[in-house]
Design an enzyme around this catalytic site. Structure first.
Site, mmCIF file in Angstrom:
data_model
loop_
_atom_site.group_PDB
_atom_site.id
_atom_site.type_symbol
_atom_site.label_atom_id
_atom_site.label_comp_id
_atom_site.label_asym_id
_atom_site.label_seq_id
_atom_site.Cartn_x
_atom_site.Cartn_y
_atom_site.Cartn_z
ATOM 1 C CB CYS A 100 -0.891 -0.020 1.239
ATOM 2 S SG CYS A 100 -1.650 1.562 1.609
ATOM 3 C CB CYS A 104 -4.795 6.425 -2.909
ATOM 4 S SG CYS A 104 -3.493 5.328 -3.403
ATOM 5 C CB THR A 191 -3.693 4.239 5.012
ATOM 6 O OG1 THR A 191 -4.383 3.025 5.263
ATOM 7 C CG2 THR A 191 -2.696 4.026 3.889
ATOM 8 C CD GLU A 258 -2.590 0.546 7.381
ATOM 9 O OE1 GLU A 258 -1.716 -0.314 7.660
ATOM 10 O OE2 GLU A 258 -2.932 0.801 6.213
ATOM 11 C CG HIS A 293 -9.875 4.665 -0.414
ATOM 12 N ND1 HIS A 293 -8.756 5.266 -0.951
ATOM 13 C CD2 HIS A 293 -9.399 3.740 0.455
ATOM 14 C CE1 HIS A 293 -7.666 4.734 -0.433
ATOM 15 N NE2 HIS A 293 -8.020 3.789 0.431
ATOM 16 C CE1 TYR A 297 -8.496 0.607 -0.774
ATOM 17 C CE2 TYR A 297 -9.068 -1.620 -0.104
ATOM 18 C CZ TYR A 297 -8.593 -0.360 0.207
ATOM 19 O OH TYR A 297 -8.211 -0.080 1.492
ATOM 20 C CB CYS A 300 -3.767 0.067 -4.922
ATOM 21 S SG CYS A 300 -4.967 -0.496 -3.697
ATOM 22 C CD GLU A 456 -5.116 -1.113 2.805
ATOM 23 O OE1 GLU A 456 -4.367 -1.529 1.914
ATOM 24 O OE2 GLU A 456 -4.948 -0.047 3.399
HETATM 25 FE FE1 SF4 Z 1 -3.248 1.970 0.011
HETATM 26 FE FE2 SF4 Z 1 -4.663 1.110 -2.079
HETATM 27 FE FE3 SF4 Z 1 -5.747 2.820 -0.304
HETATM 28 FE FE4 SF4 Z 1 -3.803 3.582 -2.032
HETATM 29 S S1 SF4 Z 1 -5.905 2.885 -2.555
HETATM 30 S S2 SF4 Z 1 -3.968 4.087 0.141
HETATM 31 S S3 SF4 Z 1 -2.549 1.767 -2.087
HETATM 32 S S4 SF4 Z 1 -5.105 0.720 0.073
HETATM 33 FE FE FE Z 2 -6.638 1.566 2.026
#
Ligand code: SF4
Ligand code: FE
Length: 493
Positions: A100, A104, A191, A258, A293, A297, A300, A456
């Protein structure tokens, strides 16, 4: 200031007086702490790739606020192309870090707060949108990393914020002054909070009038007076502090992070306030941030999935099993699942639309479908990776055994000789390569990186039930009933 290099980003963190605690003590030099540094390296990649001519077209963009070139992680999406490029950028970062990369949450909060403040101002005559634009201009001009903080501790889940026996269970206003507000509370499992320059705080649930003091959004620097962070543990995290364990760590350079972020009577000047009592907009901010968000996902986790699939294929190859049809079929299944997630990330992006403020928002239903799939598919990808890898990923002796010169054999063989002899597989493949791939898979399937790839995937950006509530709300069952009636010859009501 133009965009920062990775080194400038890391150095910029040293100038902050962020209060970080771990194992019951304050960590003074948290930038170089072996358990924290991999997560800093990960964010640094968002800076490094922006400077790399191979990736700069994807990683950088022209600011809608200033017309200057900026890192896409600080951008307000101006089109469906921007939304799709965001997902592609996140897949790239996942491929390069297998972790991660944290930046983001800030990008997603920028876009949610920008559009929500516009609508709050239109309804209430407030000036939050201008506050936010000035803040974001400062962020873009200085290429800052910002944490998007949403998840409150929540205490007794059956009670609203104002009903909690401890008012701090949700971030709230404890004092209103002419020049700003004073806030108390905390945000859990944040995060990238330690290595961000600033934080944006947002409510975590819809609220009613009695929750007015909890309906608050604002920005503050990471080293604001009264703010501190307690670092979260990860499975096998202390391997990062061991000597000669860079292989055992599995991914020595990168990782996620985190922390519990605590606000103990922090003063927020008026210019950094984006919501202050307009409770009916708390839900809009939550829904928009969560939607972005959940789209994220679909990028990422797909990038990390690419690395997991590659590692599983290498594990099979090192064993001489890559031609087995069962192995091939498992790799096909993993690819199918991974690309399905990417398709969802792209689909909610290309079906996006302009908000009243002008920036682009994803299709909420499809973003929630995307994240719902993410709560499942990475688990299956990991199961198949473990299947292909074999038990060695959890039974392999330590790196120190592989290099040990302690004699154990009748003919003078060392522990290192014995480990290298019995853990060798296909001719021509160094045993160390096998060791590295096994430890990488251990790390991402059930070690420190499993935070980012497994749990996550389940709970980040909202737990599965949160998406099901949104799918129920957006699914238009009434409209679908009308379709069925029309086909079946039943009169519409
Ligand atoms: Fe982390 Fe994915 Fe959230 Fe970006 S989108 S902060 S990589 S979990
Ligand atoms: Fe996340």
């Amino acid at each position: 200031m133009s965009m920062m290099t990775a080194e400038q980003y890391i150095e910029s963190l040293r100038a902050l007086k962020t209060r970080v605690y771990m194992f019951g003590e304050q960590i003074e030099n948290w930038v170089d702490h072996p358990m924290i540094r991999p997560s800093i390296n990960c964010v640094a990649m968002t800076y490094e790739l922006a400077q790399n001519p191979e990736y700069s077209a994807l990683m950088t963009v022209t600011s809608s606020l200033t017309g200057k070139p900026i890192n896409r992680f600080t951008h307000l999406h101006q089109s469906t192309d921007d939304l799709m490029n965001k997902v592609k950028m996140q897949r790239l970062l996942g491929q390069k870090t297998a972790s991660c990369f944290q930046r983001c949450v800030g990008m997603d909060s920028f876009n949610a707060v920008y559009s929500t403040t516009f609508e709050v101002d239109a309804a209430h005559g407030t000036h939050y949108h201008e506050n936010f634009k000035s803040f974001l201009t400062m962020v873009q001009d200085n290429d800052l990393t910002v944490d998007g903080a949403m998840t409150d501790p929540k205490g007794d889940r059956s009670k609203a914020p104002h009903e909690q026996s401890d008012a701090d269970m949700f971030v709230h206003i404890v004092e209103r002054r002419a020049d700003g507000i004073v806030v108390c509370g905390a945000k859990c499992h944040q995060t990238g909070s330690v290595n961000s320059h600033w934080h944006i705080f947002m409510p975590t649930i819809s609220m009613n009038e009695a929750d007015k003091d909890w309906a608050v959004s604002f920005a503050c620097p990471s080293d604001a007076e009264g703010m501190y962070m307690i670092y979260g543990r990860q499975s096998c995290d202390t391997r990062k502090t061991e000597e000669d364990a860079c292989i055992d760590v599995g991914n020595a350079k990168f990782g996620g992070q985190e922390a519990l972020v605590v606000l103990d009577h922090v003063f927020i000047p008026n210019e950094y306030i984006f919501l202050c009592g307009e409770y009916e907009f708390a839900g809009m901010m939550v829904e928009r941030f969560a939607g972005y968000h959940r789209q994220s996902y679909g990028g990422c986790k797909v990038g990390v999935g690419d690395v997991v699939i590659g590692a599983a294929a290498l594990a099979a190859e090192y064993n001489g099993a890559e031609r087995a049809s069962a192995v091939k079929d498992k790799l096909i299944e993993m690819t199918h699942l991974n690309e399905t997630l990417f398709s969802c990330g792209l689909a909610c992006s290309c079906q996006g639309h302009a908000t009243k403020a002008g920036n682009y928002q994803i299709d909420l239903l499809l973003a929630n479908v995307c994240k719902q799939n993410v709560t499942r598919f990475p688990y299956e990808i990991v199961r198949l990776a473990e299947d292909i890898a074999g038990g060695l990923m959890v039974t392999l002796p330590s790196q120190q055994d592989f290099t040990s010169d302690t004699v154990v054999g009748r003919s003078g063989e060392t522990i290192g000789d014995i480990c290298n002899k019995f853990f060798a597989a296909r001719d021509g493949v160094p045993t160390e390569h096998r060791q590295r791939i096994m430890r990488f898979l251990e790390n991402v399937c059930l070690g420190a990186a499993a935070v980012g790839y497994r749990t996550e995937s389940m709970h980040g950006a909202g737990s599965p039930q949160a998406q099901r509530i949104m799918i129920a709300r957006q699914g238009n069952i009434q409209g679908k009933k009308q379709l069925a009636k029309a086909i079946a010859g039943i009169p519409a009501e």
